[in-house]
Write a protein that holds these residues in place. Structure first.
Motif, short mmCIF file in Angstrom:
data_model
loop_
_atom_site.label_atom_id
_atom_site.label_comp_id
_atom_site.label_asym_id
_atom_site.label_seq_id
_atom_site.Cartn_x
_atom_site.Cartn_y
_atom_site.Cartn_z
N LEU A 101 0.84 -1.20 0.00
CA LEU A 101 0.00 0.00 0.00
C LEU A 101 0.87 1.25 0.00
O LEU A 101 0.62 2.20 -0.75
CB LEU A 101 -0.92 0.00 1.22
CG LEU A 101 -1.83 1.21 1.38
CD1 LEU A 101 -2.80 1.32 0.20
CD2 LEU A 101 -2.59 1.14 2.70
N GLN A 114 0.95 4.23 -2.73
CA GLN A 114 0.64 5.60 -2.32
C GLN A 114 1.79 6.57 -2.60
O GLN A 114 1.55 7.74 -2.90
CB GLN A 114 0.27 5.64 -0.84
CG GLN A 114 -1.06 4.98 -0.55
CD GLN A 114 -1.32 4.85 0.93
OE1 GLN A 114 -0.41 4.77 1.76
NE2 GLN A 114 -2.60 4.85 1.30
N THR A 115 3.00 6.12 -2.49
CA THR A 115 4.15 7.00 -2.68
C THR A 115 4.67 7.01 -4.11
O THR A 115 5.49 7.85 -4.46
CB THR A 115 5.32 6.58 -1.76
OG1 THR A 115 5.73 5.26 -2.10
CG2 THR A 115 4.93 6.66 -0.30
N ARG A 134 6.87 8.84 4.83
CA ARG A 134 5.95 7.85 5.40
C ARG A 134 6.63 7.04 6.49
O ARG A 134 6.03 6.76 7.53
CB ARG A 134 5.47 6.88 4.31
CG ARG A 134 4.44 7.41 3.40
CD ARG A 134 3.12 7.56 4.18
NE ARG A 134 2.18 8.25 3.36
CZ ARG A 134 1.18 7.68 2.72
NH1 ARG A 134 0.97 6.39 2.84
NH2 ARG A 134 0.37 8.38 1.97
#
Length: 181
Positions: A162, A166-167, A177
């Motif tokens: 995930l 997301q990054t 993060r």
């Protein structure tokens, strides 16, 4: 260690009108009232250093040439009015034997995009070096490093996937993060 001129009265009382770079650094690190003056003294000495090379790394360097977020008596404070910014400019512009590595920020509204701040820092002799996204292998090695260091505490594979999505493998976002975990 060589003695250097000292500008702060508190440091002068402790070490005399000349102190070692270690003395100046310790004084600035241990007393927030002398920190700015210690940084200025340290910057002047490092800029004039010719015997050993000096590496200066500045993050969010675009803040050196852009308007600040600070105000005094309803007037915006300009970067050169801040002693630390002035000292960084003196250091970057006057460096006799070394190199400045400066990274611009996307954390604040930025007027000087694409490294244009380098024209105002270091006499305009800078080069822009783009930083590529992590490869999947670099991403996995980064996670393994921080897991081994005890920062991630066994990040689950689903969480790692995930975060990867997301990054988009942007190194700055990945590290941000990890720091927030």
């Amino acid at each position: 260690l060589a003695k250097v001129p000292v500008s702060d009265e508190g440091v002068k009382k402790q070490y005399g009108s000349q102190a070692t770079l270690a003395d100046v650094t310790d004084a600035g690190a241990n007393d927030e009232q002398t920190a700015a003056a210690a940084f200025v003294d340290l910057s002047v000495e490092l800029a004039g250093q010719t015997t050993l090379p000096v590496l200066v790394a500045i993050d969010e360097a675009n803040c050196i040439v852009e308007p600040t977020a600070y105000h005094y008596k309803r007037e915006q404070v300009e970067p050169e009015q801040l002693s630390i910014i002035r000292a960084l400019k003196v250091l970057a512009d006057g460096l006799q034997n070394g190199v400045v590595v400066a990274a611009e920020s996307n954390s604040f509204p930025v007027a000087h995009r694409n490294g244009e701040f380098k024209q105002e820092l270091g006499g305009g002799g800078g080069q822009t070096l783009p930083v590529a996204d992590f490869t999947p292998e670099e991403y996995n090695k980064t996670l393994a490093f921080f897991d081994d260091a005890g920062v991630l505490n066994g990040l689950a594979e689903a969480e790692a996937g995930l975060m990867k999505m997301q990054t988009q493998l942007n190194p700055r976002q990945v590290l941000r993060r990890i720091i927030l975990m």
